[in-house]
Design an enzyme around this catalytic site. Structure first.
Site, mmCIF file in Angstrom:
data_model
loop_
_atom_site.group_PDB
_atom_site.id
_atom_site.type_symbol
_atom_site.label_atom_id
_atom_site.label_comp_id
_atom_site.label_asym_id
_atom_site.label_seq_id
_atom_site.Cartn_x
_atom_site.Cartn_y
_atom_site.Cartn_z
ATOM 1 N N LYS A 174 33.565 40.318 45.415
ATOM 2 C CA LYS A 174 34.001 38.956 45.069
ATOM 3 C C LYS A 174 35.376 39.063 44.451
ATOM 4 O O LYS A 174 35.580 39.803 43.483
ATOM 5 C CB LYS A 174 33.026 38.342 44.064
ATOM 6 C CG LYS A 174 33.504 37.030 43.450
ATOM 7 C CD LYS A 174 32.455 36.418 42.544
ATOM 8 C CE LYS A 174 32.972 35.166 41.867
ATOM 9 N NZ LYS A 174 31.940 34.479 41.087
HETATM 10 C C1 5RP Z 1 34.047 35.951 36.271
HETATM 11 C C2 5RP Z 1 33.045 35.416 37.238
HETATM 12 C C3 5RP Z 1 32.577 34.060 36.900
HETATM 13 O O1 5RP Z 1 31.636 34.070 35.926
HETATM 14 C C4 5RP Z 1 32.293 33.179 38.022
HETATM 15 O O2 5RP Z 1 31.316 33.678 38.878
HETATM 16 C C5 5RP Z 1 33.563 32.762 38.699
HETATM 17 O O3 5RP Z 1 33.397 31.602 39.474
HETATM 18 P P1 5RP Z 1 34.528 30.480 39.550
HETATM 19 O O4 5RP Z 1 35.858 31.159 39.334
HETATM 20 O O5 5RP Z 1 34.422 29.919 40.934
HETATM 21 O O6 5RP Z 1 34.242 29.454 38.477
HETATM 22 O O7 5RP Z 1 32.694 36.055 38.201
HETATM 23 O O8 5RP Z 1 34.608 37.117 36.716
#
Ligand code: 5RP
Length: 263
Positions: A174
C-alpha cells in the site's frame, strides 16, 4: 503459493479482475478518535457493503463490527507510536498472526518507515511477519508509511520503499499516488493498492483513483477521502465504479453528484 494463502489473497484482490476496494478505518491506532471516525461502528456499517475488504485493528474489529459481516478483514498489526509521541516511525508488531487467524483475517498489514530512524526495526518486523504469515497461509500487506519527518513522497522514494517491501516478501504493497506513479508500479513485482491520503475534494480523489489504476495499481485502500466526505456512501460507490467497472473519473464524479443530491 499455497492454497490457503491464495484463497486469502482472493478475498482481498478479486481474482476475476485483479482489483480491490479496501476501506481503511485503522487510523485510530495512532491518531485516536480522528474526525468522522470517532464512533467506528457508525462510520463502518453503512460503507461496508461497498468494500471488498476492511482494514482495521483488532480492537475496532472486536468492538465495532458485526461478526456476521460479509467483508474480508485485513488486520492492522503494527503500532506502538502516536501522533503526539516522539516518533511515529517507532512501531512494532502489536497483534500476533495467531490472533489474526482466530479473527478470521484474510490478511495482515504493517507499516514500514523507509528512510526513518526506525527503518531497520520496521523492515525486520515486516520480515518476521512474512515468515510467520508463510507458516499459516496469511498474506502480508506492507504500508510504505510517510511519517511526519519524511515529507518526501516522490516516485523515487515510493518506488524504493515499495520495492524493498516486495523484496522482503510482502504480498501486497500500500503506497501513495504521485507523479510518475507508473514507475512505482512497474518496479514493484507485487500488487499495489493506493491510500487516499489527507481529505481532498471528491473530484480530485476520484481522479487520484482513476490515475492510480491507469498507472497499474490493483485498487485502493482508502480511508479519509471516503468517510470524511459529507456523502461517504456516494463516494465509496463512485470509487467502486472506477475500480470494478472501469468508469472514468468524470463519470464517477457525475455518479457521486447524482447520488449525493438524492440524499
Ligand atoms: C497510515 C495508514 C492509515 O491508517 C490509513 O490506512 C490511510 O488511509 P487514507 O490515507 O486513505 O486515509 O495506512 O499509514
Amino acid at each position: 503459493m499455497d492454497w490457503g494463502l491464495k484463497n486469502r489473497m482472493s478475498k482481498i484482490i478479486r481474482p476475476e479482475n485483479g482489483r480491490a476496494v479496501m476501506l481503511a478505518v485503522d487510523h485510530g491506532y495512532f491518531l485516536g478518535p480522528t474526525s468522522r471516525l470517532e464512533v467506528p461502528r457508525t462510520t463502518i456499517a453503512p460503507l461496508a457493503p461497498y468494500a471488498d475488504s476492511i482494514m482495521l485493528t483488532r480492537g475496532v474489529l472486536r468492538s465495532s463490527v458485526d461478526p456476521s459481516i460479509c467483508n474480508s478483514i485485513v488486520l492492522r498489526v503494527s503500532g506502538g507510536a502516536s501522533i503526539v509521541g516522539e516518533d511515529l516511525s517507532n512501531e512494532g508488531i502489536i497483534t500476533s498472526v495467531e490472533d489474526a487467524l482466530r479473527l478470521n483475517a484474510s490478511g495482515i498489514a504493517l507499516s514500514i518507515f523507509v528512510g526513518s530512524k526506525h527503518e531497520r526495526q520496521t523492515l525486520l518486523a515486516l520480515s518476521e511477519l512474512v515468515n510467520e504469515g508463510q507458516k499459516h497461509g496469511m498474506p502480508v500487506l506492507a504500508v510504505t508509511a510517510v511519517g511526519k519527518e519524511i515529507g518526501q513522497k516522490d516516485a523515487r522514494y515510493l518506488a524504493l520503499a515499495s520495492r524493498i517491501a516486495a523484496e522482503i516478501g510482502a504480498h501486497i504493497v500500500k503506497t501513495y499516488y504521485c507523479e510518475d506513479f507508473e514507475k512505482v508500479v512497474e518496479s514493484c513485482p507485487v500488487p499495489i493498492v493506493v491510500a487516499g491520503g489527507k481529505k481532498i475534494p471528491e473530484k480530485d480523489a476520484l481522479e487520484l483513483t482513476y490515475n492510480s489504476l491507469k498507472a497499474g495499481a490493483a485498487g485502493v485502500d482508502m480511508g479519509r477521502n471516503i468517510w470524511q466526505s459529507d456523502h461517504p456512501v456516494p463516494m465509496i460507490k463512485a470509487v467502486r465504479e472506477i475500480v470494478h467497472k472501469d468508469a472514468t473519473a468524470k463519470d464517477a464524479y457525475e455518479l457521486f453528484k447524482k447520488l449525493s443530491s438524492k440524499k
